[in-house]
Design an enzyme around this catalytic site. Sequence first.
Site, PDB file in Angstrom:
ATOM      1  CG  ASN A  46      -0.325  -0.001   2.530  1.00  0.00           C
ATOM      2  OD1 ASN A  46       0.650   0.707   2.753  1.00  0.00           O
ATOM      3  ND2 ASN A  46      -0.849  -0.795   3.457  1.00  0.00           N
ATOM      4  CG  ASP A  63      -5.601 -10.858   2.953  1.00  0.00           C
ATOM      5  OD1 ASP A  63      -4.374 -10.635   2.958  1.00  0.00           O
ATOM      6  OD2 ASP A  63      -6.287 -10.951   3.996  1.00  0.00           O
TER       7      ASP A  63
END
Length: 335
Positions: free
Chosen positions: A216, A286
């Site tokens: 991220n 995920d």
Amino acid sequence: MAEINGNYYEAEALKKHVDRFVKARILVVGDIIMDRYIWGSVSRISPEAPVPVVDVEQETKMLGGAANVIRNIATLGASPLLCGVVGDDSTGEEILFELTQMGLKTEGVVREAGRPTSIKTRIVAHNQQVVRFDRESRADVERRSIQRLVDYIGDHLDTIDAIVVSDYGKGVISGDLMIGMRNLCASYADRKIIITVDPKTGNFEYYKRVDVITPNHHEAGVYCGFTIADEDSLDRAGNTMLTDLDCRSVLITQGKDGMTLFERNGETTHIPTVAKKVFDVTGAGDTVIGTISLGLAAGLDLKSAAILSNFAAGIVVGEVGTSAIRAEDLKRAIL
């Protein structure tokens, strides 16, 4: 032909590749976690301290970490293998039971005596997370456990198309594991095995020469040593990681701002989010790593696989709690 921010893609082609997920052979290695949720409501503040009092209404448990990655891959139609470590405790038993109930094999899960299975407990009231508390060990797993994981990967190289590394910093992903895994893949000359990584801050040195890494923007900024605040700093971070890690691509996820794919060939693609609502980003990483890995294993190019993972992420962030999506949901989301 459809378009997102100037990026053209064939919607029907993406859907056909989703149908091919059932044939994709994926192995997931990483930190296995149990996600526990306590759901309730708040109507008063505690007289003992300035904190809300949650009236508990129900409790749920869901597979988390690498186990949530494998859950996402399974609900999208594939039959993945899981490789990781749990403790020799009741929570470890629960995780193995859940995997078995899903029809998945558990031979790749090592049970390590004296090590607690990681549990993340979240208290949620009115669809908002109030607090989270963790019970876990972040120490490295035993060397013999690492060797068993490497041996398991080696025994299954001829049956897999891709390896997903799900690093939550709980001690499974290490230099020894990654070196052993890369050496195995390099020695397997018959065909190329795709390696994708969902990274953890502090472990980036382990991820060199992989096909895709999906930090991220906070993780990418920490690695690069500066805050990603605009397009220029984002480009600098993506290209720095490409060079430093010598990888095929970097996919930086940016929450409400979507994601940006940096490829070794010099191409950069920004993909804006398609989420109509954002309730909870828990587990979205995920979903992204699982979907892009399935896409690549099913024959998609990097850009198309990233666009597909963006559609998948847009679904899960609209749910509260760790969630997984089904193939039919993903196909409906493709515009």
